[in-house]
Design an enzyme around this catalytic site. Structure first.
Site, PDB file in Angstrom:
ATOM      1  CE1 TYR A 233       9.462   1.233  -4.625  1.00 20.14           C
ATOM      2  CE2 TYR A 233       7.088   1.320  -4.998  1.00 20.14           C
ATOM      3  CZ  TYR A 233       8.203   1.726  -4.291  1.00 20.14           C
ATOM      4  OH  TYR A 233       8.084   2.630  -3.259  1.00 20.14           O
ATOM      5  NE  ARG A 376      -2.781  10.407   1.545  1.00 19.52           N
ATOM      6  CZ  ARG A 376      -2.773  11.509   0.796  1.00 19.52           C
ATOM      7  NH1 ARG A 376      -1.977  12.503   1.130  1.00 19.52           N
ATOM      8  NH2 ARG A 376      -3.527  11.608  -0.279  1.00 19.52           N
TER       9      ARG A 376
HETATM   10  C1  LIG Z   1       2.266   5.254   4.430  1.00 23.18           C
HETATM   11  C2  LIG Z   1       1.963   4.862   3.006  1.00 23.18           C
HETATM   12  C3  LIG Z   1       2.538   3.717   2.483  1.00 23.18           C
HETATM   13  C4  LIG Z   1       2.230   3.304   1.172  1.00 23.18           C
HETATM   14  N1  LIG Z   1       2.709   2.111   0.707  1.00 23.18           N
HETATM   15  C5  LIG Z   1       2.269   1.631  -0.468  1.00 23.18           C
HETATM   16  C6  LIG Z   1       2.583   0.297  -0.884  1.00 23.18           C
HETATM   17  O1  LIG Z   1       3.214  -0.487  -0.159  1.00 23.18           O
HETATM   18  N2  LIG Z   1       2.139  -0.104  -2.104  1.00 23.18           N
HETATM   19  C7  LIG Z   1       1.408   0.733  -2.928  1.00 23.18           C
HETATM   20  O2  LIG Z   1       1.037   0.332  -4.029  1.00 23.18           O
HETATM   21  N3  LIG Z   1       1.083   1.975  -2.538  1.00 23.18           N
HETATM   22  C8  LIG Z   1       1.463   2.421  -1.338  1.00 23.18           C
HETATM   23  N4  LIG Z   1       1.050   3.653  -0.899  1.00 23.18           N
HETATM   24  C9  LIG Z   1       0.135   4.452  -1.767  1.00 23.18           C
HETATM   25  C10 LIG Z   1      -1.313   4.248  -1.351  1.00 23.18           C
HETATM   26  O3  LIG Z   1      -1.749   2.911  -1.550  1.00 23.18           O
HETATM   27  C11 LIG Z   1      -2.247   5.179  -2.141  1.00 23.18           C
HETATM   28  O4  LIG Z   1      -2.172   4.857  -3.504  1.00 23.18           O
HETATM   29  C12 LIG Z   1      -1.907   6.654  -1.947  1.00 23.18           C
HETATM   30  O5  LIG Z   1      -1.617   6.948  -0.593  1.00 23.18           O
HETATM   31  C13 LIG Z   1      -3.057   7.552  -2.406  1.00 23.18           C
HETATM   32  O6  LIG Z   1      -4.219   7.223  -1.679  1.00 23.18           O
HETATM   33  P1  LIG Z   1      -4.763   8.138  -0.452  1.00 23.18           P
HETATM   34  O7  LIG Z   1      -4.968   9.533  -1.002  1.00 23.18           O
HETATM   35  O8  LIG Z   1      -6.075   7.491  -0.058  1.00 23.18           O
HETATM   36  O9  LIG Z   1      -3.753   8.123   0.634  1.00 23.18           O
HETATM   37  C14 LIG Z   1       1.368   4.092   0.379  1.00 23.18           C
HETATM   38  C15 LIG Z   1       0.835   5.262   0.914  1.00 23.18           C
HETATM   39  C16 LIG Z   1       1.099   5.644   2.214  1.00 23.18           C
HETATM   40  C17 LIG Z   1       0.440   6.886   2.771  1.00 23.18           C
END
Ligand SMILES: Cc1cc2nc3c(=O)[nH]c(=O)nc-3n(C[C@H](O)[C@H](O)[C@H](O)COP(=O)(O)O)c2cc1C
Length: 426
Positions: A233, A376
């Site tokens: 971004y 997640r």
């Molecule tokens: C549905 C969804 C939306 C996300 N939106 C953002 C966001 O708005 N800003 C951000 O920095 N990361 C966003 N992420 C990334 C998550 O914060 C995180 O870094 C990434 O999912 C890895 O973590 P996890 O393995 O616990 O899912 C998003 C992830 C998911 C699954």
């Protein structure tokens, strides 16, 4: 130092906290007491799992080390958070995690990723966020942080569930798009719209939009703020040479590429109360060959934001190009957090495929991060931390269990204990 031995034993990420408990319970409990004593600043004589220890940033104290990572919901209307957001964040806040992030919340309509992204560019949006923040403060033990961002070259795309499965970050149809900004007039992908390369007037305007957003976030009562400088971004697109091809003082060397993001962050820090903490989310690895952000550069990026007043670095990676080739796996970004924390000597949050209680305790006890963000896992189970507390039969002050849910968690505790005994006897 006990942590050094622990870090060596768990470094491969194959031996975990609970493996070590099975091998040598007394030694592991010694580590837990040592870790808790440091966290509480006094001698703790009972072992406490590292995740259930407090952590402070400026005047904000978190009761435990679990964080709900920012997650876009793509469910706002004209940038307004809706009932979806109220229920979603309200539910997450009752789940036991000490800190809850909002999704990326945008500083202007043009700074949205999709038409469903929320903003904080007007007072109605501020008031809608305030209702959520007030609920969190009145009914839960959690603190709530807002993630502020601008989509830059990745703006004007469809909500992910509307993408053609073959087209990542699919642009909106031409008639629905808004003009987008970036450091260079380089489309994010061959099919993406061409952004305008920002001139000084654009930079001044966008910096001021960030400052206005900060003031509104303070008025809404947020406890903490994060600048989103990851994932390609706007801020991230200045930092990575993959997207920043400028020939002026905002492109080229890392010092130049950081100049504008640091200028924006500095203005935000000045507008945000000194007692409240700020974090910055960075992409600590572009996962690409050639001229790109490497983990070594990430140490310098973290140090630069820390020197500018960031209290903790939220260590993510990638999403700066569709050509990147990340190596996914359990806790795959934790080595980046480890490197930054121990080389730049700044507090860090680890994120990315951290989904077991055991992962969180291992990361913290080894000193690979100060906090663990889970995204997640919280969508699948908003009460992930309450469940973890039930698993450990933990009843201390680190986890605020809503009185209304008392009976559910006593039953869960018993059921998990019975399942564990059956597994041992099987
Ligand atoms: C549905 C969804 C939306 C996300 N939106 C953002 C966001 O708005 N800003 C951000 O920095 N990361 C966003 N992420 C990334 C998550 O914060 C995180 O870094 C990434 O999912 C890895 O973590 P996890 O393995 O616990 O899912 C998003 C992830 C998911 C699954």
């Amino acid at each position: 130092m006990p942590q050094f031995a622990y870090a060596c034993l768990t470094r491969s990420q194959r031996v975990s906290h609970e493996n070590l408990r099975l091998r040598d319970k007394d030694w592991l409990e010694g580590i837990e007491k040592w870790f808790a004593s440091r966290a509480y600043g006094r001698e703790i004589t009972e072992p406490i799992p590292p995740m259930f220890t407090p952590f402070s940033l400026r005047d904000m104290t978190l009761t435990n080390r679990v964080v709900v990572s920012p997650m876009s919901m793509y469910s706002a209307v004209e940038g307004m958070p809706t009932d979806w957001h109220f229920v979603h964040y309200g539910s997450l806040a009752t789940g036991g995690a000490a800190l809850l992030y909002t999704e990326m919340t945008d500083v202007s309509p043009e700074g949205r990723i999709t038409p469903g992204c929320p903003g904080i560019w007007n007072d109605e949006q501020r008031d809608a966020w305030k209702r959520i923040v007030d609920y969190v403060h009145a009914h839960t033990g959690a603190k709530i942080a807002m993630q502020i961002g601008h989509s830059g070259p990745k703006g004007a795309t469809k909500e992910p569930w509307k993408w053609d499965p073959e087209i990542l970050d699919e642009p909106l149809d031409e008639q629905d798009r808004w003009p987008i900004l970036a450091p260079s007039a380089l489309p994010y992908d061959s099919y993406s719209p061409v952004p305008k390369a920002m001139d000084r007037d654009d930079m001044d305007l966008v910096r001021q939009q960030h400052v206005d957003a900060v003031k509104r976030a303070d008025a809404a009562g947020f406890d903490m703020l994060e600048l989103h400088a990851a994932h390609g971004y706007l801020m991230s697109s200045f930092i990575t040479p993959v997207q920043n091809k400028r020939k002026d003082e905002y492109g080229g060397s890392l010092e130049n590429r950081l100049r504008y993001p640091l200028e924006v962050f500095g203005a935000m820090r000045e507008a945000w109360p000194a007692a409240k903490p700020m974090s910055v989310r960075i992409s600590a690895h572009d996962w690409m060959d050639g001229d790109s952000v490497t983990p070594d550069e990430a140490v310098q990026i973290a140090r630069a934001f820390s020197d500018a007043g960031a209290d903790i670095i939220d260590v993510s990676s990638g999403q700066t190009s569709h050509e990147s080739e990340p190596i996914f796996g359990r806790m795959f970004q934790t080595p980046l957090s480890d490197k930054i924390r121990n080389e730049a000597h700044v507090a860090t949050m680890a994120v990315g495929n951290i989904y077991e209680v055991d992962h969180v305790n291992s990361i913290l006890a080894a000193g690979r991060a100060d906090l663990c963000c889970l995204a997640r896992p919280h969508l699948a189970d908003p009460r992930w931390t309450l469940r973890a507390a039930a698993q450990y039969e933990y009843r201390g002050e680190a986890v605020v269990e809503p009185n209304q849910y008392f009976h559910g968690y006593r039953q869960l505790e018993l059921n998990l204990k019975r399942a564990a005994e059956m597994a041992i006897n099987a």
